[in-house]
Design a protein around this motif. Structure first.
Motif, PDB file in Angstrom:
ATOM      1  N   LEU A  88      -1.941   4.898  15.308  1.00 37.65           N
ATOM      2  CA  LEU A  88      -1.324   5.866  14.409  1.00 37.65           C
ATOM      3  C   LEU A  88      -0.557   5.156  13.297  1.00 37.65           C
ATOM      4  O   LEU A  88      -0.656   5.544  12.128  1.00 37.65           O
ATOM      5  CB  LEU A  88      -0.394   6.805  15.187  1.00 37.65           C
ATOM      6  CG  LEU A  88       0.413   7.792  14.340  1.00 37.65           C
ATOM      7  CD1 LEU A  88      -0.490   8.652  13.449  1.00 37.65           C
ATOM      8  CD2 LEU A  88       1.286   8.664  15.233  1.00 37.65           C
ATOM      9  N   TYR A  89       0.199   4.123  13.628  1.00 37.54           N
ATOM     10  CA  TYR A  89       0.941   3.378  12.601  1.00 37.54           C
ATOM     11  C   TYR A  89      -0.009   2.803  11.552  1.00 37.54           C
ATOM     12  O   TYR A  89       0.261   2.857  10.356  1.00 37.54           O
ATOM     13  CB  TYR A  89       1.744   2.229  13.215  1.00 37.54           C
ATOM     14  CG  TYR A  89       2.829   2.616  14.184  1.00 37.54           C
ATOM     15  CD1 TYR A  89       3.445   3.867  14.151  1.00 37.54           C
ATOM     16  CD2 TYR A  89       3.247   1.720  15.157  1.00 37.54           C
ATOM     17  CE1 TYR A  89       4.442   4.198  15.051  1.00 37.54           C
ATOM     18  CE2 TYR A  89       4.249   2.052  16.056  1.00 37.54           C
ATOM     19  CZ  TYR A  89       4.839   3.286  15.994  1.00 37.54           C
ATOM     20  OH  TYR A  89       5.826   3.607  16.885  1.00 37.54           O
ATOM     21  N   THR A  90      -1.116   2.248  12.008  1.00 39.17           N
ATOM     22  CA  THR A  90      -2.083   1.669  11.076  1.00 39.17           C
ATOM     23  C   THR A  90      -2.677   2.745  10.173  1.00 39.17           C
ATOM     24  O   THR A  90      -2.795   2.558   8.962  1.00 39.17           O
ATOM     25  CB  THR A  90      -3.203   0.935  11.844  1.00 39.17           C
ATOM     26  OG1 THR A  90      -2.598  -0.094  12.635  1.00 39.17           O
ATOM     27  CG2 THR A  90      -4.219   0.324  10.911  1.00 39.17           C
ATOM     28  N   LEU A  91      -3.021   3.866  10.748  1.00 36.88           N
ATOM     29  CA  LEU A  91      -3.565   4.971   9.961  1.00 36.88           C
ATOM     30  C   LEU A  91      -2.516   5.483   8.970  1.00 36.88           C
ATOM     31  O   LEU A  91      -2.825   5.769   7.808  1.00 36.88           O
ATOM     32  CB  LEU A  91      -4.014   6.084  10.907  1.00 36.88           C
ATOM     33  CG  LEU A  91      -5.008   7.092  10.406  1.00 36.88           C
ATOM     34  CD1 LEU A  91      -6.261   6.442   9.840  1.00 36.88           C
ATOM     35  CD2 LEU A  91      -5.389   8.043  11.536  1.00 36.88           C
ATOM     36  N   ALA A  92      -1.271   5.575   9.405  1.00 44.62           N
ATOM     37  CA  ALA A  92      -0.189   6.047   8.543  1.00 44.62           C
ATOM     38  C   ALA A  92       0.071   5.076   7.383  1.00 44.62           C
ATOM     39  O   ALA A  92       0.466   5.500   6.298  1.00 44.62           O
ATOM     40  CB  ALA A  92       1.083   6.241   9.354  1.00 44.62           C
ATOM     41  N   ALA A  93      -0.177   3.810   7.603  1.00 48.87           N
ATOM     42  CA  ALA A  93       0.001   2.835   6.523  1.00 48.87           C
ATOM     43  C   ALA A  93      -1.031   3.037   5.421  1.00 48.87           C
ATOM     44  O   ALA A  93      -0.802   2.653   4.268  1.00 48.87           O
ATOM     45  CB  ALA A  93      -0.098   1.415   7.081  1.00 48.87           C
ATOM     46  N   ARG A  94      -2.141   3.667   5.748  1.00 50.09           N
ATOM     47  CA  ARG A  94      -3.235   3.847   4.787  1.00 50.09           C
ATOM     48  C   ARG A  94      -3.332   5.256   4.222  1.00 50.09           C
ATOM     49  O   ARG A  94      -3.840   5.434   3.121  1.00 50.09           O
ATOM     50  CB  ARG A  94      -4.556   3.493   5.458  1.00 50.09           C
ATOM     51  CG  ARG A  94      -4.696   2.031   5.777  1.00 50.09           C
ATOM     52  CD  ARG A  94      -6.108   1.724   6.253  1.00 50.09           C
ATOM     53  NE  ARG A  94      -6.250   0.302   6.467  1.00 50.09           N
ATOM     54  CZ  ARG A  94      -6.271  -0.273   7.656  1.00 50.09           C
ATOM     55  NH1 ARG A  94      -6.177   0.457   8.743  1.00 50.09           N
ATOM     56  NH2 ARG A  94      -6.403  -1.576   7.760  1.00 50.09           N
ATOM     57  N   LYS A  95      -2.900   6.259   4.998  1.00 44.51           N
ATOM     58  CA  LYS A  95      -3.139   7.641   4.589  1.00 44.51           C
ATOM     59  C   LYS A  95      -1.835   8.450   4.621  1.00 44.51           C
ATOM     60  O   LYS A  95      -1.225   8.598   5.682  1.00 44.51           O
ATOM     61  CB  LYS A  95      -4.175   8.297   5.501  1.00 44.51           C
ATOM     62  CG  LYS A  95      -5.539   7.640   5.392  1.00 44.51           C
ATOM     63  CD  LYS A  95      -6.572   8.413   6.163  1.00 44.51           C
ATOM     64  CE  LYS A  95      -7.936   7.779   5.951  1.00 44.51           C
ATOM     65  NZ  LYS A  95      -8.995   8.678   6.393  1.00 44.51           N
ATOM     66  N   PRO A  96      -1.439   8.996   3.465  1.00 46.48           N
ATOM     67  CA  PRO A  96      -0.170   9.732   3.385  1.00 46.48           C
ATOM     68  C   PRO A  96      -0.028  10.883   4.382  1.00 46.48           C
ATOM     69  O   PRO A  96       1.071  11.117   4.887  1.00 46.48           O
ATOM     70  CB  PRO A  96      -0.152  10.255   1.944  1.00 46.48           C
ATOM     71  CG  PRO A  96      -1.031   9.317   1.191  1.00 46.48           C
ATOM     72  CD  PRO A  96      -2.096   8.885   2.157  1.00 46.48           C
ATOM     73  N   ALA A  97      -1.080  11.600   4.682  1.00 47.59           N
ATOM     74  CA  ALA A  97      -0.970  12.718   5.626  1.00 47.59           C
ATOM     75  C   ALA A  97      -0.515  12.231   7.004  1.00 47.59           C
ATOM     76  O   ALA A  97       0.230  12.930   7.697  1.00 47.59           O
ATOM     77  CB  ALA A  97      -2.299  13.452   5.745  1.00 47.59           C
TER      78      ALA A  97
END
Length: 190
Positions: free
Chosen positions: A114-123
């Motif tokens: 989740l952290y990695t995804l959050a680093a890439r995607k604002p939503a």
């Protein structure tokens, strides 16, 4: 001739099952390897169910991670609400950081994905920010906002260090860190 509707499986919980299984697939293979096809197979649903229930992978991932985050901050909120004093809250945070089963490997992987995804995607960043805000609110039952923010960051950081460090974990470090943050906060408020 049989009606196509009569051969369909009645499955009112299908969407919920897909979301739950999606987290299992992410924990096993990571976000990069999670696909509609892989989740459908793991959930034992037709591939068409994926596009019926979700507009795309981002929606499925957001739903899955929203459920994961809600469970995590719900658990933490309950833990903090059970404490009756600052000292009890300190001991609860220390226990959470030092317990042998503080975080499962599955939860560790899911959080990092989740952290990695959050680093890439604002939503997804909005999702992690909401999670952090809820965690701080739980801590603010016992600590001022600045201390709650520091403790929240410490919890995240020590959890990562504990999970990934190749050296043996020393629980005394976690206790000392929590107590130092709280002591400095009390001194500034005095």
């Amino acid at each position: 001739m049989t009606d196509a509707r009569s051969t369909r499986r009645f499955d009112p919980d299908r969407r919920e099952r897909i979301i739950a299984v999606c987290l299992d697939v992410i924990a096993e293979s990571g976000v990069a390897e999670t696909s509609h096809r892989r989740v459908a197979a793991a959930a034992d649903v037709p591939l068409g169910s994926m596009t019926y229930h979700f507009s795309g992978m981002d929606e499925l991932l957001h739903e899955a991670f929203s459920r994961y985050a809600a469970a995590a901050y719900g658990w933490f909120d309950a833990l903090m609400s059970e404490q009756d004093s600052v000292e009890e809250a300190v001991r609860a945070v220390v226990a959470m950081l030092t317990a042998p089963t503080a975080q499962s490997q599955r939860d560790l992987v899911l959080a990092h994905e989740l952290y990695t995804l959050a680093a890439r995607k604002p939503a997804f960043r909005e999702l992690t920010n909401h999670w952090m805000a809820r965690s701080r609110a739980a801590l603010e039952r016992h600590f001022d906002p600045a201390t709650a923010r520091m403790l929240d960051a410490l919890i995240e950081g020590l959890t990562i260090h504990r999970a990934l460090d190749t050296e043996p974990y020393d629980p005394a470090v976690a206790e000392a860190a929590v107590r130092r943050i709280c002591a400095v906060a009390q001194e500034r408020m005095a």
